[in-house]
Design an enzyme around this catalytic site. Structure first.
Site, mmCIF file in Angstrom:
data_model
loop_
_atom_site.group_PDB
_atom_site.id
_atom_site.type_symbol
_atom_site.label_atom_id
_atom_site.label_comp_id
_atom_site.label_asym_id
_atom_site.label_seq_id
_atom_site.Cartn_x
_atom_site.Cartn_y
_atom_site.Cartn_z
ATOM 1 N N SER A 405 -12.595 -29.567 3.548
ATOM 2 C CA SER A 405 -14.004 -29.398 3.922
ATOM 3 C C SER A 405 -14.304 -30.022 5.273
ATOM 4 O O SER A 405 -15.409 -29.909 5.774
ATOM 5 C CB SER A 405 -14.908 -30.006 2.847
ATOM 6 O OG SER A 405 -14.569 -31.340 2.627
ATOM 7 N N HIS A 426 -12.682 -22.442 3.281
ATOM 8 C CA HIS A 426 -13.459 -23.525 2.674
ATOM 9 C C HIS A 426 -14.377 -22.952 1.617
ATOM 10 O O HIS A 426 -15.373 -22.303 1.944
ATOM 11 C CB HIS A 426 -14.260 -24.258 3.757
ATOM 12 C CG HIS A 426 -15.097 -25.366 3.230
ATOM 13 N ND1 HIS A 426 -16.338 -25.680 3.724
ATOM 14 C CD2 HIS A 426 -14.879 -26.245 2.213
ATOM 15 C CE1 HIS A 426 -16.852 -26.706 3.042
ATOM 16 N NE2 HIS A 426 -15.968 -27.070 2.123
ATOM 17 N N GLU A 438 -16.416 -20.319 3.949
ATOM 18 C CA GLU A 438 -16.275 -20.525 5.393
ATOM 19 C C GLU A 438 -14.828 -20.200 5.772
ATOM 20 O O GLU A 438 -13.893 -20.815 5.250
ATOM 21 C CB GLU A 438 -16.611 -21.978 5.763
ATOM 22 C CG GLU A 438 -18.099 -22.277 5.790
ATOM 23 C CD GLU A 438 -18.394 -23.718 6.202
ATOM 24 O OE1 GLU A 438 -17.671 -24.623 5.741
ATOM 25 O OE2 GLU A 438 -19.335 -23.947 6.981
#
Ligand code: T1G
Length: 696
Positions: A405, A426, A438
């Site tokens: 992250s 992510h 993401e």
């Protein structure tokens, strides 16, 4: 005759075929074509009219791209009333998704037949609107008020069977819409069926509309259009049809003028645009059928579950047999949830858990997978060890992804012999539920690897956003900023509870402190400790939360954090220890607390979010402002009816937002450093939406 509606004669039947790809939206040409088609059928002395859609669907609604522009006649309600008023028998044959104005057209015809897979609904509330072409007047006449309101206020689609049971359609038949439609029209003509104008049916039985309005408004958590639907249906019960239609139009036009309509339509088009990147035009993704997952903790198991539910085979690697068993347990628990909710059958559950999923403790079992997603402990050395092993065993062309992250994907890629195959994927917890993904693109990541990341996102039903590499990528970097702003307001006089309340009133499902309790306060605590050595001394970082964590209070998982959670209750009550810790810290810092209004809390919080978002766009970490909006909508609970933080900023006026930031900078010019992009847009009189349009 407009080509959007093709007119054809089959004996005594006139056929109006919609031909306006991709979804037969009811744009001006279609509306004109329907009016002309009905008139022509009448002038030619036909006995009946069949209306259906070419391509993948019957009309899927008004043309949303026309909203916000001056409306052009014929208006859709007039088209509906003209169809219903025809002396001919008018029949709809439906397939695909007859939504919004599409269903309203069907309701204005006299009979409706559909294929078994047809779906229909009135989803206008998802656009900040209500049905505006007589749907609020006709549907309740067929289904009754309760069912009509359920369909309108939720915006949920119903299937053909449920529509038949509710009386929305008259018949279901297998086959092509044109064929089943013509056969049904002929059957009706042979049976001497007469016109059946829904608008002339008796007004539906009323309910307690004030109570329904209040309950719907409360459920909307700030969104107003569902409650407006209640008032429109009330008009169907209390006014003659024509006046009810006029009332519906008034309410519809009121909503058309709201920021919520702007915000929700921005969200509608942005969630489709966010996956369309010019850099990926013509780039073929690599093939993807088998996925490896490293680490079977919450994230790894969630990712594995998402892949399994999307038809991918999964090999999940854990360190030991016990850990692998525990991972299997988590995955079966996740799939059990899908089974309980009827999303999968028992047979499917068994297939997924016995054939599609395999667990291993040996890296060599990953030799044939197309893509591996690592979800191990957030430590760079651990990640590098994992990638070194993957680099050695995975086949050439296999993609190596990290679910980190915040760690630097460039550094991870550089530790392998194939940096072009390395990317960040992510996920957000729970990974099989949260829609945001993401796709973090490192310097060396190959374009077809990026394309494969987006293809995986599409397969998993995610909203994928391209992110560049920085601490926190897009979402967590922006979160850190507005979360810090909330902490500063606590030090200066607000309470965590007032802030949470103000932001839930703004439309967030939960305020930042309740979210922190849910995620676990230990995560933020670890981040603060990680960043402490390199922290700028000008940064204001409260310590009261560290005191809370030192006492073992990590939020919901320990039963106590900012809130105290009684066993089995999701909602907590304020933790009195927190107030004492805050007062002690203010005293230590010599701070005299001052009052904050809810309005100031929201403005400051949003100013921090917008300012960091503008930096993220300005630095190219996010390709466009809409990418940030979709990230906050699908990963951070930002209220959809505000469109996203940068759409909301445009609607507030960027000059006002910048003025706020400059005013706050007078108190703290370290935290409140205006984003260069924001200053540039204000100086040029442009908006974030202008940037979205330029990037299209
Ligand atoms: N108007 C204009 N464009 C539309 C559209 C619409 N209604 N629906 C879809 N598109 C575009 C979409 O932007 C995309 O474009 C392409 O079609 C394929 O869509 C008066 C006021 C129909 C279930 O809310 O729910 O009627 O990106 O990628 O996944 O009371 O589209 O290719 O350029 O979503 O197969 C009510 C909205 C309108 C339906 C198909 N109707 N659309 O899903 O494809 S308001 C809706 C959808 C109204 C009246 C009121 C879905 C779909 P591009 P897609 P899909």
């Amino acid at each position: 005759m407009s080509e959007a509606i093709v007119y054809e004669r089959v004996g005594d039947i006139a056929v109006l075929k919609a031909n306006n790809p991709p979804v037969n939206a009811l744009g001006l040409a279609v509306r004109t074509g329907l009016i002309d088609g009905i008139a022509r059928a009448e002038s030619e002395g036909t006995k009946a009219v069949l209306i259906y859609g070419e391509g993948r669907t019957y009309f899927a609604g008004a043309d949303i791209r026309e909203f916000g522009k001056p409306p052009a006649e014929p208006f859709l309600p007039d088209v509906c009333n003209r169809i219903e008023a025809s002396p001919l028998l008018v029949v709809s044959a439906m397939h695909g998704t007859a939504l919004g104005g599409g269903l309203e057209i069907a309701l204005s015809t006299h009979y409706r037949i559909a294929v078994p897979s047809a779906r229909m609904g009135l989803p206008e509330v998802h656009l900040g609107l209500i049905p505006g072409a007589t749907g609020t007047q006709r549907l309740p006449r067929l289904t009754g008020v309760e069912k009509a309101l359920e369909i309108m206020t939720t915006g949920r689609q119903i299937g053909a069977k449920q529509a038949l049971d509710l009386g929305v359609i008259d018949r279901i038949a297998d086959g092509e819409p044109r064929e089943i439609g013509l056969a049904y029209v002929q059957e009706l003509l042979d049976a001497g069926a007469t016109r059946r104008p829904v608008g002339e049916m008796p007004a539906p039985e009323p309910i307690d509309f004030d109570a329904a309005y209040d309950a719907t408004l409360a459920k909307g958590r700030g969104q107003i259009s569902p409650a407006y639907a209640v008032r429109a249906v009330q008009a169907a019960c209390e006014l003659p049809f024509a006046q009810g239609v006029a009332r519906e139009r008034e309410l519809f036009r009121e909503l058309m003028g709201t920021d919520q309509r702007q915000g929700m339509i921005h969200a509608f088009f942005s969630e489709r645009a966010v996956g369309k990147l010019p850099e990926l035009k013509g780039v073929e993704p690599r093939s993807l059928s088998a996925v490896g997952v490293i680490g079977g903790g919450t994230m790894g198991s969630g990712i594995a579950t998402a892949c399994l539910l999307s038809g991918l085979n999964v090999v999940l690697l854990e360190m030991t047999a016990e850990a692998a068993d525990a991972a299997r347990g988590r995955i079966e628990g996740n799939l059990g949830g899908a089974l309980k909710r009827g999303k999968i059958s028992q047979t499917r559950f068994d297939e997924l858990t016995s054939k599609a999923l395999s667990l291993s403790t040996d890296y060599h079992s990953l030799g044939d997978v197309d893509l591996v997603i690592e979800a191990v402990f957030e430590d760079m050395d651990v990640k590098k060890q994992v990638f070194a092993q993957l680099d050695a065993v995975c086949k050439p062309g296999a993609i190596l992804a990290s679910n980190t992250s915040y760690l630097d994907i460039n550094e991870i890629a550089a530790s392998t012999s194939r940096p072009g195959d390395v990317i960040g994927l992510h996920f957000f917890s729970p990974a099989h539920v949260m829609k945001l993904l993401e796709v973090v693109v490192a310097d060396a990541t190959a374009p077809d690897v990026v394309a494969t990341g987006f293809a995986l996102g599409k397969t998993l039903g995610k909203i994928s956003v391209r992110a560049g590499v920085c601490d926190g990528f897009i979402g967590n970097r922006i979160l850190k900023s507005y979360r810090t702003c909330a902490d500063h307001m606590v030090l200066d006089g607000a309470t965590p509870y007032q802030i949470d309340k103000a932001l839930t009133a703004f439309g967030f499902a939960m305020g930042p402190f309740a979210v922190a309790d849910l995620a676990g306060l230990d995560i933020g605590w670890a981040t603060r400790k990680r960043l402490a050595p390199t922290r700028d001394p000008r940064e204001r970082v409260p310590t009261y939360t560290d005191r809370l964590c030192e006492g073992g209070n990590f939020g919901q998982k320990t039963g106590k954090g900012y809130y105290v959670y009684e066993a089995g209750k999701r909602a907590g009550v304020p933790n009195p220890e927190v107030t004492d810790l805050i007062e002690a810290e203010r005293a230590e810092l010599g701070l005299t607390p001052r009052a904050f209004t809810d309005e100031e809390i929201v403005r400051r919080y949003m100013a921090a979010m917008i300012n960091e978002a503008a930096k993220v766009v300005g630095e190219g970490i996010a390709r466009r402002p809409l990418d940030v909006d979709m990230t906050l909508l699908f990963g951070y609970g930002f209220p959809r009816y505000n469109g996203g933080p940068l759409k909301w900023a445009d609607m507030q006026g960027l000059d006002k937002v910048l003025a706020d930031i400059r005013a706050y900078a007078a108190e703290d010019d370290y935290f409140w450093q205006p984003a260069p992009l924001l200053e540039k847009l204000v100086a040029e009189g442009r908006t974030f939406d202008d940037l979205n349009k330029e990037a299209a």
